[in-house]
Write a protein that holds these residues in place. Structure first.
Motif, PDB file in Angstrom:
ATOM      1  N   GLY A   1       0.799  -1.221   0.000  1.00 52.54           N
ATOM      2  CA  GLY A   1       0.000   0.000   0.000  1.00 52.54           C
ATOM      3  C   GLY A   1       0.828   1.265   0.000  1.00 52.54           C
ATOM      4  N   VAL A   2       1.950   1.254  -0.736  1.00 43.87           N
ATOM      5  CA  VAL A   2       2.828   2.426  -0.810  1.00 43.87           C
ATOM      6  C   VAL A   2       2.615   3.125  -2.151  1.00 43.87           C
ATOM      7  N   PRO A   3       2.216   4.399  -2.156  1.00 45.32           N
ATOM      8  CA  PRO A   3       1.998   5.110  -3.431  1.00 45.32           C
ATOM      9  C   PRO A   3       3.300   5.288  -4.211  1.00 45.32           C
ATOM     10  N   ILE A   4       3.170   5.314  -5.534  1.00 45.31           N
ATOM     11  CA  ILE A   4       4.336   5.370  -6.419  1.00 45.31           C
ATOM     12  C   ILE A   4       4.366   6.657  -7.224  1.00 45.31           C
ATOM     13  N   VAL A   5       5.547   7.240  -7.327  1.00 47.55           N
ATOM     14  CA  VAL A   5       5.830   8.221  -8.373  1.00 47.55           C
ATOM     15  C   VAL A   5       6.630   7.460  -9.420  1.00 47.55           C
ATOM     16  N   ALA A   6       6.008   7.205 -10.563  1.00 47.13           N
ATOM     17  CA  ALA A   6       6.599   6.340 -11.586  1.00 47.13           C
ATOM     18  C   ALA A   6       7.316   7.168 -12.655  1.00 47.13           C
TER      19      ALA A   6
ATOM     20  N   ALA B   1       3.896   0.888 -20.025  1.00 48.48           N
ATOM     21  CA  ALA B   1       2.564   0.314 -19.800  1.00 48.48           C
ATOM     22  C   ALA B   1       2.274   0.199 -18.306  1.00 48.48           C
ATOM     23  N   ASN B   2       3.280  -0.193 -17.516  1.00 46.36           N
ATOM     24  CA  ASN B   2       3.097  -0.285 -16.065  1.00 46.36           C
ATOM     25  C   ASN B   2       2.835   1.087 -15.456  1.00 46.36           C
ATOM     26  N   GLY B   3       3.562   2.096 -15.947  1.00 39.70           N
ATOM     27  CA  GLY B   3       3.369   3.452 -15.435  1.00 39.70           C
ATOM     28  C   GLY B   3       1.950   3.939 -15.658  1.00 39.70           C
ATOM     29  N   ALA B   4       1.409   3.633 -16.844  1.00 41.74           N
ATOM     30  CA  ALA B   4       0.022   4.005 -17.134  1.00 41.74           C
ATOM     31  C   ALA B   4      -0.935   3.269 -16.211  1.00 41.74           C
ATOM     32  N   ALA B   5      -0.655   1.985 -15.945  1.00 43.88           N
ATOM     33  CA  ALA B   5      -1.509   1.202 -15.045  1.00 43.88           C
ATOM     34  C   ALA B   5      -1.452   1.744 -13.622  1.00 43.88           C
ATOM     35  N   ILE B   6      -0.286   2.174 -13.186  1.00 45.61           N
ATOM     36  CA  ILE B   6      -0.132   2.772 -11.853  1.00 45.61           C
ATOM     37  C   ILE B   6      -1.029   3.993 -11.719  1.00 45.61           C
ATOM     38  N   GLU B   7      -1.030   4.827 -12.740  1.00 46.16           N
ATOM     39  CA  GLU B   7      -1.828   6.048 -12.699  1.00 46.16           C
ATOM     40  C   GLU B   7      -3.319   5.744 -12.809  1.00 46.16           C
ATOM     41  N   GLU B   8      -3.691   4.854 -13.728  1.00 40.62           N
ATOM     42  CA  GLU B   8      -5.108   4.550 -13.951  1.00 40.62           C
ATOM     43  C   GLU B   8      -5.738   3.810 -12.767  1.00 40.62           C
ATOM     44  N   SER B   9      -4.940   3.000 -12.078  1.00 36.47           N
ATOM     45  CA  SER B   9      -5.474   2.235 -10.939  1.00 36.47           C
ATOM     46  C   SER B   9      -5.595   3.076  -9.679  1.00 36.47           C
TER      47      SER B   9
ATOM     48  N   LEU C   1      -2.835   3.942  -7.961  1.00 35.34           N
ATOM     49  CA  LEU C   1      -1.694   3.596  -7.112  1.00 35.34           C
ATOM     50  C   LEU C   1      -0.662   4.714  -7.049  1.00 35.34           C
ATOM     51  N   GLY C   2      -0.638   5.583  -8.046  1.00 32.98           N
ATOM     52  CA  GLY C   2       0.365   6.638  -8.051  1.00 32.98           C
ATOM     53  C   GLY C   2       0.206   7.572  -9.224  1.00 32.98           C
TER      54      GLY C   2
ATOM     55  N   ARG D   1       4.137  15.678  -3.737  1.00 35.61           N
ATOM     56  CA  ARG D   1       3.106  16.297  -2.886  1.00 35.61           C
ATOM     57  C   ARG D   1       1.736  15.684  -3.137  1.00 35.61           C
ATOM     58  N   LYS D   2       1.491  15.268  -4.355  1.00 37.21           N
ATOM     59  CA  LYS D   2       0.199  14.640  -4.659  1.00 37.21           C
ATOM     60  C   LYS D   2       0.077  13.279  -3.989  1.00 37.21           C
ATOM     61  N   VAL D   3       1.119  12.449  -4.105  1.00 35.00           N
ATOM     62  CA  VAL D   3       1.019  11.097  -3.531  1.00 35.00           C
ATOM     63  C   VAL D   3       1.168  11.101  -2.016  1.00 35.00           C
ATOM     64  N   LEU D   4       1.758  12.169  -1.451  1.00 39.28           N
ATOM     65  CA  LEU D   4       1.903  12.252   0.006  1.00 39.28           C
ATOM     66  C   LEU D   4       0.647  12.800   0.681  1.00 39.28           C
ATOM     67  N   ASP D   5      -0.280  13.288  -0.113  1.00 41.28           N
ATOM     68  CA  ASP D   5      -1.534  13.787   0.442  1.00 41.28           C
ATOM     69  C   ASP D   5      -2.264  12.656   1.172  1.00 41.28           C
TER      70      ASP D   5
END
Length: 513
Positions: free
Chosen positions: A367-372, A381-389, A391-392, A410-414
């Motif tokens: 459950g750790v948010p990602i900056v990809a 493709a994974n980076g797009a999935a991270i954003e669409e899901s 996760l980050g 700052r967005k993912v640390l919110d």
């Protein structure tokens, strides 16, 4: 509930006989085998006799685990890939896959132990083969007359869709090497069509032909590799729809994403002290085992260090050159770090990653948010999935500067964003069976039911039927005939109408006069 499911599963699997399983993993990439290793050792732990062909022999294998080592024949891939993204790098990626696929096949097939294994006609209940840059392993499995289960540590490659009967539409199916995810622009769809043709052409006309010829030099009567690939019982893909979204997979394509993630262990030493004393939490930075962080440009390293200085959190960076960066109050660096243990620590608030599938599944597990920052391979493709899901977020390497990276962190640390990521992680874990148990179950299933084929009929439909060309032709002929009949009827009607008849009579009278 989970305990009950586990107990039931153990009871069911305890009745399964010990199988002889051969694993064929000829690719020399560390990041791939780290995933497969967990699965292979678990097979052995459950009492199966496991023989593995790979470049990564076990140092302390279980008694029922045997290696056929290819180590030393090719230099293992690690920390030597570019950290720049361009059309040139994508073109070179296709060439890399083509020639490493050929090389992996040649190295494996000419190995004396491999040849002896094939000629001995050893009995295996199932053969597990990596699906990546070569189908050479299918030739070995064919000679051993064993059913095949395919495995991968990433999303599907371009040449896997057709053989499995999986629809590939550029409008909503991500392309392994390109950006856009499930919502590509028109420009990105054009890119996908062109690169899809490019990658598949190289694979079929260079890698496949070369591997077929290589196998023919050592073993006789090997059918076309594409035919053998289509006959595999199951493909275990490193997907899960919570991350990668819903895909149109047939029943013999099984999602097992995340099975390699182990339980986080307590940190120790100076790293433990650094993390435990971080009042505002820590952010972990790693670009995996293939991309070297020291190959980042000076401007990009400077941008990252400026963000480190500005944010209150402490940072841990997997850095391969200690002469360039030194650990200080805000920054801890080392060439090797216990990634799972760091991501599993409650003080870890975010992960700055290259979006490799291994690290991505570890992050969603904890459950750790990602900056990809995706660069190559399946990372876009994974980076797009991270954003669409949820996760980050993504920061493309071409856009990496202090302002963009700071905004992403700052967005993912919110707090609200992190709460959403925890929900995503909870859904990721909520499965009827743990992913490792799922992978083992379908492997054993393939061995138990060798006389059945689970291939979808869609994989064998000719293109002209797939695109309804024959149906369109029939309807077109019908329309042409119908239109012709109507026109002919109209002509006949006109010729027999009263007006026409009187005109003809009048014309005859005038001629007589």
């Amino acid at each position: 509930m989970n305990l009950t499911i586990t107990l039931v599963f153990l009871v069911l699997t305890s009745t399964v006989r010990s199988l002889n399983i051969l694993g064929i993993f000829p690719y020399h990439g560390t990041s791939h085998f780290l995933v497969f290793r967990v699965y292979l050792r678990e097979l052995a732990n459950r009492g199966h006799n496991v023989t593995v062909i790979s470049h990564f022999p076990e140092k302390n294998p279980p008694a029922n685990y045997q290696d056929i080592s290819l180590a030393g024949t090719i230099e293992v891939l690690k920390d030597d890939m570019p950290v720049e993204k361009s059309y040139t790098s994508i073109i070179n990626t296709a060439l890399f896959l083509t020639f490493t696929g050929k090389e992996n096949c040649e190295v494996m097939v000419k190995n004396k132990q491999v040849q002896d294994l094939v000629h001995s006609k050893a009995k295996f209940d199932v053969v597990v083969v990596e699906q990546f840059n070569s189908d050479c392993a299918f030739g070995i499995a064919y000679k051993l007359k064993a059913p095949v289960v395919g495995m991968m540590s990433h999303i599907l490659m371009p040449w896997h869709y057709q053989r499995l009967g999986i629809p590939y539409n550029t409008a909503y199916v991500p392309f392994h090497f390109l950006e856009g995810g499930t919502k590509p622009s028109l420009y990105q769809r054009v890119e996908r069509v062109l690169f899809d043709v490019y990658f598949r052409t190289l694979y079929y006309f260079v890698t496949q032909r070369s591997d077929q010829n290589t196998l023919a030099r050592y073993f006789d009567e090997i059918p076309p590799l594409d035919q053998l690939a289509g006959e595999m019982k199951f493909l275990l893909v490193y997907h899960n729809f919570i991350l990668t979204g819903s895909r149109l997979f047939p029943a013999n394509v099984i999602e097992v994403g995340g099975y390699h993630v182990s339980k986080a262990k307590p940190l120790n030493g100076t790293l433990k002290k650094f993390v435990d004393e971080a009042k505002h939490g820590v952010i972990y930075i790693s670009f995996g085992s293939v991309i070297s962080p020291s190959s980042l440009s000076h401007e990009r390293v400077k941008a990252i260090l400026e963000v480190v200085s500005e944010l209150p959190q402490r940072f841990i960076w997997k850095w391969n050159n200690k002469t360039l960066l030194k650990a200080q109050d805000k920054l801890y660096t080392d060439s090797w770090l216990p990634q799972v243990d760091i991501l599993g620590h409650p003080n870890t608030l975010a992960f700055f990653s290259h979006a490799g599938m291994g690290g991505t599944t570890e992050a969603i597990h904890f459950g750790v948010p990602i900056v990809a920052m995706p660069v190559l391979g399946d990372q876009p493709a994974n980076g797009a999935a991270i954003e669409e899901s949820g996760l980050g977020v993504q920061v493309q390497i071409r856009d990496l500067n202090k302002e963009n990276l700071l905004a992403a962190f700052r967005k993912v640390l919110d707090v609200k964003f992190r709460e959403r990521v925890k929900q995503v992680s909870k859904a990721w874990h909520d499965r009827p069976m743990p992913p490792l148990d799922t992978a083992i179950y379908w492997t054993e299933f393939a061995a138990r039911h060798t006389n059945f084929t689970f291939r979808t009929a869609a994989a064998d439909v000719p293109l002209y039927q797939h695109f309804y060309l024959d149906v369109i032709c029939v309807f077109s002929i019908f329309v042409v005939i119908l239109v012709g009949a109507i026109r002919l009827s109209l002509r006949v009607c006109r010729s027999k109408s009263p007006g026409k008849a009187s005109e003809k009579k009048q014309s005859k009278k005038s001629k007589r006069a």
